[in-house]
Design an enzyme around this catalytic site. Structure first.
Site, PDB file in Angstrom:
ATOM      1  N   TYR A  40       0.853  -1.187   0.000  1.00 37.18           N
ATOM      2  CA  TYR A  40       0.000   0.000   0.000  1.00 37.18           C
ATOM      3  C   TYR A  40       0.890   1.237   0.000  1.00 37.18           C
ATOM      4  O   TYR A  40       0.587   2.243  -0.613  1.00 37.18           O
ATOM      5  CB  TYR A  40      -0.890   0.008   1.249  1.00 37.18           C
ATOM      6  CG  TYR A  40      -1.918  -1.088   1.218  1.00 37.18           C
ATOM      7  CD1 TYR A  40      -3.097  -0.913   0.506  1.00 37.18           C
ATOM      8  CD2 TYR A  40      -1.707  -2.293   1.878  1.00 37.18           C
ATOM      9  CE1 TYR A  40      -4.047  -1.907   0.458  1.00 37.18           C
ATOM     10  CE2 TYR A  40      -2.660  -3.287   1.838  1.00 37.18           C
ATOM     11  CZ  TYR A  40      -3.824  -3.097   1.125  1.00 37.18           C
ATOM     12  OH  TYR A  40      -4.760  -4.088   1.082  1.00 37.18           O
ATOM     13  N   CYS A  71      -6.288  -5.913  -7.744  1.00 35.32           N
ATOM     14  CA  CYS A  71      -6.195  -5.385  -6.383  1.00 35.32           C
ATOM     15  C   CYS A  71      -5.701  -6.477  -5.441  1.00 35.32           C
ATOM     16  O   CYS A  71      -5.220  -6.195  -4.357  1.00 35.32           O
ATOM     17  CB  CYS A  71      -7.547  -4.848  -5.931  1.00 35.32           C
ATOM     18  SG  CYS A  71      -8.910  -5.919  -6.348  1.00 35.32           S
ATOM     19  N   HIS A  72      -5.762  -7.715  -5.844  1.00 39.06           N
ATOM     20  CA  HIS A  72      -5.282  -8.810  -4.983  1.00 39.06           C
ATOM     21  C   HIS A  72      -3.761  -8.833  -4.938  1.00 39.06           C
ATOM     22  O   HIS A  72      -3.172  -9.529  -4.141  1.00 39.06           O
ATOM     23  CB  HIS A  72      -5.846 -10.134  -5.486  1.00 39.06           C
ATOM     24  CG  HIS A  72      -5.577 -10.394  -6.919  1.00 39.06           C
ATOM     25  ND1 HIS A  72      -6.488 -10.102  -7.908  1.00 39.06           N
ATOM     26  CD2 HIS A  72      -4.490 -10.897  -7.518  1.00 39.06           C
ATOM     27  CE1 HIS A  72      -5.942 -10.442  -9.067  1.00 39.06           C
ATOM     28  NE2 HIS A  72      -4.727 -10.920  -8.862  1.00 39.06           N
ATOM     29  N   GLU A 100      -1.050 -17.111  -9.787  1.00 37.01           N
ATOM     30  CA  GLU A 100      -0.226 -16.227 -10.606  1.00 37.01           C
ATOM     31  C   GLU A 100       1.255 -16.486 -10.421  1.00 37.01           C
ATOM     32  O   GLU A 100       2.076 -16.051 -11.195  1.00 37.01           O
ATOM     33  CB  GLU A 100      -0.567 -14.792 -10.250  1.00 37.01           C
ATOM     34  CG  GLU A 100      -2.022 -14.519 -10.619  1.00 37.01           C
ATOM     35  CD  GLU A 100      -2.312 -13.046 -10.640  1.00 37.01           C
ATOM     36  OE1 GLU A 100      -1.519 -12.302 -10.094  1.00 37.01           O
ATOM     37  OE2 GLU A 100      -3.331 -12.679 -11.210  1.00 37.01           O
TER      38      GLU A 100
END
Length: 108
Positions: A40, A71-72, A100
């Site tokens: 963040y 957003c993950h 991923e």
DNA sequence: CAACACAAAGTAG
DNA sequence: CTACTTTGTGTTG
């Protein structure tokens, strides 16, 4: 081929009444390569608000293009996942990261 | 003004 | 390490 998917997504964002902050956050999040994660704080710093990491979370949580924007891939500075508004909450988030290629701890 | 998908430094154990 | 407190930031209600 995957050069300009971002442009298409950004175009969609223009239809929403989002603030600059949100648009910037979503853009930075969209810029995260596969298999990588961003904190963040990194997102906040990238958009020019190094201290607004909290505001970044608020923006992502209201993210209108949810599964379209990764957003993950946004995690806490400590390396933990943090929260997630998508399907399955943190559990689904961790699951996506595994798929991923992001290294996750074994124990679910 | 209060709350929030966070961070960092402080105090206490 | 866990647990709590305080300060900081931008959006939302």
């Amino acid at each position: 081929m995957e050069g300009s998917k971002k442009a298409a997504v950004m175009k969609r964002l223009e239809k929403y009444n989002m603030t600059r902050f949100q648009t910037s956050v979503l853009r930075a999040t969209l810029d995260i390569p596969k298999g990588e994660v961003r904190t963040y704080k990194q997102i906040a710093a990238k958009i020019g608000h190094p201290k607004a990491y909290r505001a970044v979370g608020s923006a992502l949580k209201e993210n209108p293009l949810a599964p379209t924007i990764p957003c993950h891939r946004v995690v806490k500075s400590s390396g933990e996942l943090g929260n997630y508004s998508g399907r399955g909450g943190k559990k689904g988030k961790r699951r996506l990261l595994e798929i991923e290629g992001y290294i996750i701890k074994k124990n679910r």
